[in-house]
Each structure stands twice: as structure tokens, then as C-alpha cells.
Design a protein around this motif. Sequence first.
Motif, short mmCIF file in Angstrom:
data_model
loop_
_atom_site.label_atom_id
_atom_site.label_comp_id
_atom_site.label_asym_id
_atom_site.label_seq_id
_atom_site.Cartn_x
_atom_site.Cartn_y
_atom_site.Cartn_z
N GLY A 1 -18.84 -1.23 -15.23
CA GLY A 1 -17.92 -0.55 -14.33
C GLY A 1 -16.48 -1.02 -14.47
O GLY A 1 -15.55 -0.30 -14.12
N ARG A 2 -16.28 -2.22 -15.00
CA ARG A 2 -14.91 -2.72 -15.16
C ARG A 2 -14.39 -2.59 -16.59
O ARG A 2 -13.36 -3.16 -16.93
CB ARG A 2 -14.82 -4.18 -14.68
CG ARG A 2 -15.61 -5.19 -15.48
CD ARG A 2 -15.24 -6.63 -15.07
NE ARG A 2 -15.93 -7.04 -13.86
CZ ARG A 2 -16.80 -8.07 -13.78
NH1 ARG A 2 -17.08 -8.80 -14.85
NH2 ARG A 2 -17.36 -8.38 -12.65
N ALA A 3 -15.10 -1.85 -17.41
CA ALA A 3 -14.66 -1.67 -18.81
C ALA A 3 -13.32 -0.94 -18.86
O ALA A 3 -13.02 -0.09 -18.02
CB ALA A 3 -15.71 -0.90 -19.60
N VAL A 4 -12.53 -1.28 -19.89
CA VAL A 4 -11.21 -0.68 -20.08
C VAL A 4 -11.18 0.02 -21.43
O VAL A 4 -11.61 -0.56 -22.44
CB VAL A 4 -10.10 -1.76 -20.05
CG1 VAL A 4 -8.73 -1.15 -20.34
CG2 VAL A 4 -10.10 -2.48 -18.70
N GLY B 1 -8.95 3.58 -31.15
CA GLY B 1 -9.46 3.24 -29.82
C GLY B 1 -10.28 1.97 -29.76
O GLY B 1 -10.99 1.62 -30.69
N MET B 2 -10.12 1.27 -28.63
CA MET B 2 -10.88 0.04 -28.39
C MET B 2 -11.34 0.06 -26.94
O MET B 2 -10.60 0.49 -26.05
CB MET B 2 -9.98 -1.17 -28.64
CG MET B 2 -10.63 -2.50 -28.41
SD MET B 2 -9.58 -3.85 -29.02
CE MET B 2 -8.85 -4.42 -27.49
N VAL B 3 -12.57 -0.38 -26.71
CA VAL B 3 -13.09 -0.48 -25.35
C VAL B 3 -13.56 -1.91 -25.14
O VAL B 3 -14.14 -2.51 -26.05
CB VAL B 3 -14.20 0.55 -25.09
CG1 VAL B 3 -15.38 0.39 -26.04
CG2 VAL B 3 -14.69 0.48 -23.64
N TRP B 4 -13.26 -2.46 -23.97
CA TRP B 4 -13.66 -3.85 -23.74
C TRP B 4 -14.04 -4.09 -22.29
O TRP B 4 -13.62 -3.37 -21.39
CB TRP B 4 -12.56 -4.83 -24.16
CG TRP B 4 -11.24 -4.69 -23.43
CD1 TRP B 4 -10.20 -3.88 -23.77
CD2 TRP B 4 -10.84 -5.38 -22.23
NE1 TRP B 4 -9.17 -4.02 -22.87
CE2 TRP B 4 -9.54 -4.94 -21.92
CE3 TRP B 4 -11.45 -6.32 -21.41
CZ2 TRP B 4 -8.83 -5.40 -20.80
CZ3 TRP B 4 -10.76 -6.80 -20.30
CH2 TRP B 4 -9.45 -6.34 -20.01
N THR B 5 -14.86 -5.12 -22.11
CA THR B 5 -15.16 -5.60 -20.77
C THR B 5 -15.46 -7.09 -20.86
O THR B 5 -15.47 -7.65 -21.96
CB THR B 5 -16.30 -4.82 -20.10
OG1 THR B 5 -16.37 -5.20 -18.72
CG2 THR B 5 -17.65 -5.09 -20.76
N TYR B 6 -15.66 -7.69 -19.70
CA TYR B 6 -15.93 -9.14 -19.68
C TYR B 6 -16.92 -9.45 -18.57
O TYR B 6 -17.09 -8.67 -17.63
CB TYR B 6 -14.63 -9.93 -19.48
CG TYR B 6 -14.05 -9.77 -18.10
CD1 TYR B 6 -13.24 -8.68 -17.79
CD2 TYR B 6 -14.37 -10.66 -17.08
CE1 TYR B 6 -12.76 -8.49 -16.52
CE2 TYR B 6 -13.88 -10.48 -15.80
CZ TYR B 6 -13.08 -9.40 -15.53
OH TYR B 6 -12.61 -9.20 -14.25
N ALA B 7 -17.58 -10.60 -18.70
CA ALA B 7 -18.50 -11.07 -17.66
C ALA B 7 -18.33 -12.57 -17.50
O ALA B 7 -18.20 -13.30 -18.49
CB ALA B 7 -19.94 -10.75 -18.05
N THR B 8 -18.31 -13.00 -16.25
CA THR B 8 -18.09 -14.42 -15.96
C THR B 8 -19.41 -15.11 -15.58
O THR B 8 -20.41 -14.44 -15.29
CB THR B 8 -17.12 -14.60 -14.78
OG1 THR B 8 -17.74 -14.04 -13.61
CG2 THR B 8 -15.79 -13.89 -15.05
#
Length: 336
Positions: A223-226, A236-243
Motif C-alpha cells: 500500500g505504500r509503494a511509490v 519507470g521504477m516502483v519501490w517500497t520498503y518494510a521496517t
Amino acid sequence: MTLGPSAQQWAAAVAAVRSAGLDDEIQLICHVNPDGDALGSMLGFGLGLRRLGFTRVRATFPGDFVVPTPYQRLPGADLLVPEPDAFADPRLVMVFDVASESRLGALAGRLAAAPASVVLDHHASNTGFGGVRLVDPQAAATSVVADGLLSRLGVPLDPEIAECLYVALATDTGSFKFDMTTVSVHELAARLIATGIRPGEISRQIFDSKPFGAMKLTGEVLGRAVLEPAAAGGRGMVWTYATLADLERYGQPPYVLDTLIDPVRSVAEADVSVVVKQVAAGEWSVSLRSKGAVDVSGVAVSQGGGGHRLAAGFTGYGEPSDVVDTVRRLVDEHLN
Ligand code: AMP
Ligand code: MN
Ligand code: MN
């Protein structure tokens, strides 16, 4: 074009195995945070050594002794020991799916000290360490190399060995979807299935059985992907992160994030996909994928990591935005 192992290298690997006595200590090692190929190729080969009569075979990997739940029931899992229980001074060391010595942690010393060692791998970025090197960048999985050595040692495939090699092959080819899925991959899969293993059951166990919390966590992280349409030269590039806090909130171990890259890389508007996963304060494990516009292995290697042309990883530092800034810049330098 990079060639696979030569006839001499195959012969040297067979000789290295045969040089060990049946009661000598043999230590098998795969990469840190092991995946299906690392564990499957190592345990499948370990079972093969048992079939040859070797009595003292142990398998391990560096770091915390966490075997992802789906792999805990692999045949040969009883060969696994935590890093501190690895043989201190083995006669033979065999290494599986490891692109560079850094992925062996402190166990790299065990490899260097062994009278004989064999490295089985398929990473284009393999740095060329170890005694006998069976590195085939054309192989879809390390299990392809393991199968090649088992057959040269005269070990027939049986259902237990086959299940291990099949899990390795299925995970590293994305269930037979990736570019590396060649005729010979399907031929190997056919030989494995011919032993009587059940691909449907295996796939359900490996790919389609996640805890509810893992699904909820995945939902939040996706849900927080950019999406950055202008990145990667406009491809194009798509990214997200997890802590770690995300993991804790859902009570999940880090390995549940290993497959998170798969839904991210399915985004049609992006050639490059990135998942930044926290491993410690200010330290992140970065997964990179490309559909062809970028050599992500080059990006990863420039940051001290490694991998394949279209799938690679490295360790990044700082905030997720720092890591993504670095990737955005490097991706533009590695456009095909
Ligand atoms: P992953 O994104 O973790 O699924 O990794 C993709 C590919 O890159 C796999 O072939 C990994 O073995 C490789 N890889 C990931 N991280 C590293 C690293 N830090 N060093 C070398 N290879 C890596
Ligand atoms: Mn691997
Ligand atoms: Mn692999």
C-alpha cells in the motif's frame, strides 16, 4: 557469452568428492538467509552423498539458524545444523548458491582451510572463490549444477533428492516463468517429476501457504509503494520498503518479505522494481528486479552485492529514501 564448467572442472569436482573417505567430515554450506535454491540444492546434494555411503555430512548457513517454515520439511532437513555446530575442520567443504565469500559470513574461513572444496553456483556475479568451481551462469538454479554433479557421481535421482532439487528449480525460475526457463529446465523438471514427486502439493507448501499476518503485512507494505514513471530512463521504477517494526506489528519473521518483490515487479508501468527491507538500525537488504532495461546485477555489484542481470540484491545504509536515491542514480548508469 559465459560458459559453464569445463570437462576438467567436472572431473575435478568428482575427484574432490571421491577423495573423501566414507567416514570423513563433509561440510555443506549455503548462503546467509537461505532461499529455496540454497537449501534445496544443498540438501538434495547432501542426500546424494548419503546414498554414496558418506556417513558424516552436515549442512549449514551463516547467521541466525532460521529455516523458513516452508522449507523445514524438505527431505534431508535433518542434515541441517546451526552455524556453531558445523564441523570445525572438515575434510571437504561444498558451497551452494553463493555468489561471493561475503555471503558465507564467518564460514568463509572453513572453506579456505579445507583440504578440498567445491563451489556450485549460477550467479553471473560469482567472484571465483573456492577450490573447484562449478559456476554456470546459464543455469536457472544451483540445483541444475547439483544435478549435473550427482549424475557424474553415479547417484540416481530418487523422490527425496528430486523434491529438494525441484523446490530449488521452481523457486529460482519463479515457478518456471523467468527467462532462464529453457528446454533443459523443463527436461530436468520432467526427470524430477518422473520419480513420483507431486508438483502441486510441493507448490502449495512452498508458495501458497502463508500465515494470515504475512498477508496483512504484505498488504500494508504494498500500500505504500511509490511509482516513479520518469526513472530508469523513462521506463519507470516502483519501490517500497518494510521496517523491523512492520514485522513486529504483524508478528512475522523477516523471511516472509523475501517474496514481496514478486507483486511489486508485476507493475506494468515500471521496468525496475525495488524492495528495501530493514535488517538492523540503518541497514537494509535491497532486492532489485528489471524486465530488461537495466542490468541490476551491475547496480548491486557496484554496492558490494551481486546477483543476475535481471534479479540482484545488495545491502544499503541510511534511510529507505537514501537507499532509493542511490538506486535511482545507479539504475540510470546501468541502462542497457
Ligand atoms: P533477492 O532479491 O534476495 O531474491 O536476491 C536476488 C538475487 O540476488 C539472488 O540471486 C541473490 O542470490 C542475489 N543477491 C541478493 N543479495 C545479495 C548480496 N548481498 N550479495 C550477493 N548477491 C546477492
Ligand atoms: Mn539464492
Ligand atoms: Mn540460486
